[in-house]
Design a protein around this motif. Structure first.
Motif, short mmCIF file in Angstrom:
data_model
loop_
_atom_site.label_atom_id
_atom_site.label_comp_id
_atom_site.label_asym_id
_atom_site.label_seq_id
_atom_site.Cartn_x
_atom_site.Cartn_y
_atom_site.Cartn_z
N ASP A 152 81.93 62.17 39.51
CA ASP A 152 81.10 61.02 39.09
C ASP A 152 79.64 61.18 39.50
O ASP A 152 79.31 61.65 40.58
N HIS A 179 83.10 60.55 34.45
CA HIS A 179 81.76 60.06 34.10
C HIS A 179 81.40 60.86 32.84
O HIS A 179 81.35 62.09 32.88
N HIS A 232 83.24 53.50 33.68
CA HIS A 232 82.08 52.73 33.20
C HIS A 232 81.69 52.97 31.73
O HIS A 232 80.60 53.45 31.43
#
Ligand code: ZN
Length: 425
Positions: A152, A179, A232
């Motif tokens: 990440d 990510h 995310h």
């Protein structure tokens, strides 16, 4: 012994709240009933009008220790979590040194045990130093309980390396958190490519930079038979990509969305406000709507803040130079209440499921719920009073959040973990 009277108990099963008193003995919930007589010697907390939630769990936080203690330490990060009603977290490994071996994991867990008042777990790197070339010390980290592997902050660049890691670590019961970003497309990683990047005259990072890797990493997990977790997600098409892969049912894929990607968009950057600078960047209103749709549909298994503290000095640089990320732990629960629960867009059940129950399931941790026989791990939340997020209110060492000095509806009043009352306002 603690007796919490007149609580409105929330659960992931239903948006309805159950009015009852809750008795905690030796750190365990021993009785739940209405109108309980006060047992002798019990400490009484009157929770009238307040919602009782299981403690939140954030599966994506940056606590910056070791290496960047001016931004945050494990101790201050844990206090920010408690301040926001969060009773467990998973650290990301982009510290310095990076958390890429059993030695560093042991060091981090030792600091956590000595300094944090809540359980702090850590993920480990996929590759040594997060450089994307050589596999990290996966065995050593696994032996210390690490389950989540991630580079990440960056995508694991070489897909062959990631595939090999998946083939290897998948068999050890570990999973991968991605990510997603093609660095060659992302430019200076400053903001979304669109009207706003054009207006500010900065090269933007297009949503496809993220979507390509979402798809690539799920395909790799599909090929390796590994579990992939997408971190995310910021774009609607990214959500739709995950939805499509989930609908096939032949790869284990989970995903998270952050409060800021649900709530803000690139236009909020306004006059180069670095409190709206994060990676992946804020995108558009259509993306906000698509992400909310994904949350309500269950395409997103969990909400995670990507709590990313930076010092005021760093965030005061020009927009391109300032680091990406905002803090989230102090503010997440109140912001979810203010913008969604209070506006009846979704109920407390969604908050409990997505920000408490599912992240613990992802990590293979025991259930936390408000039931007789369960360890006490709970929050009292007052939906009728406001919180102003002043610098003083924040327990994170950093204050880089768009909510700074904003007043939102709702307040985290009490946090109980086992026999201890960690917070009482
Ligand atoms: Zn990230």
């Amino acid at each position: 012994m603690i007796l919490i009277q007149h609580a409105l108990i929330a659960s992931e099963e239903s948006p309805n709240l159950l009015a009852a008193d809750v008795l905690i003995e030796n750190g365990v919930i021993s009785r739940i009933e209405a109108g309980m007589a006060v047992p002798e010697g019990a400490r009484v907390i009157d929770a009238r009008g307040r919602v009782m939630l299981p403690g939140m769990f954030d599966a994506h936080v940056h606590f910056r220790e070791p290496g960047f203690e001016a931004k945050e330490t494990i101790a201050t990060g844990a206090e920010a979590a408690i301040n926001g009603g969060v009773t467990g977290v998973v650290m990301m490994p982009n510290t310095s040194p990076a958390i890429d071996s059993g030695t560093v994991v042991a060091n981090v867990l030792d600091i956590a045990k000595r300094t944090a008042r809540i359980p702090v777990y850590t993920s480990g790197c996929v590759t040594k130093g997060r450089h994307g070339k050589e596999l990290a010390g996966i065995d050593g980290m696994r032996a210390l309980g690490v389950r989540m592997l991630t580079d990440d902050g960056d995508t694991t660049g070489d897909p062959a390396v990631l595939l090999r890691a998946m083939q290897y670590a998948g068999e050890l019961g570990m999973f991968f958190a991605s990510h997603c970003e093609v660095p060659e497309l992302a430019g200076p990683r400053a903001l979304n490519e669109g009207v706003m990047s054009y207006r500010l005259g900065i090269k933007g990072s297009p949503a496809c930079a993220e979507e390509i890797i979402i798809d690539r990493d799920i395909r790799l997990a599909h090929a390796a038979g590994a579990h992939i977790h997408i971190q995310h997600v910021s774009s609607k098409l990214g959500m739709e990509t995950i939805r499509w892969w989930k609908s096939r049912g032949d790869v284990k894929v989970t995903a998270e969305v952050s409060p800021h990607h649900l709530l803000f968009r690139d236009e909020d950057i306004g006059n180069f406000d670095t409190h709206y600078k994060m990676n992946p960047p804020l995108r558009t209103r259509a993306d906000n709507e698509g992400l909310l749709e994904g949350l309500l549909e269950g395409v997103f298994d969990l909400i995670a803040t990507d709590h990313a503290p930076h010092t005021p000095f760093e965030k005061a640089q020009d927009f391109v130079s300032a680091p990406n990320g905002i803090t989230g732990l102090d503010t997440a629960l109140v912001s979810l209440h203010h913008h969604f629960v209070d506006k009846r867009i979704f109920g407390w059940d969604v908050v409990v499921k997505r920000y408490s129950a599912e992240p613990r399931r992802l990590m293979g941790l025991p259930e936390v719920s408000i039931e007789v026989g369960q360890p006490a791990d709970l929050v009292l939340f007052d939906p009728d009073v406001e919180t102003t997020f002043t610098a003083d209110f924040m327990k994170s060492k950093s204050r880089n959040t768009p909510f700074l000095d904003q007043t939102l509806k709702g307040r985290v009043d009490v946090v109980v973990l086992g026999e201890k009352v960690l917070l009482e306002r």
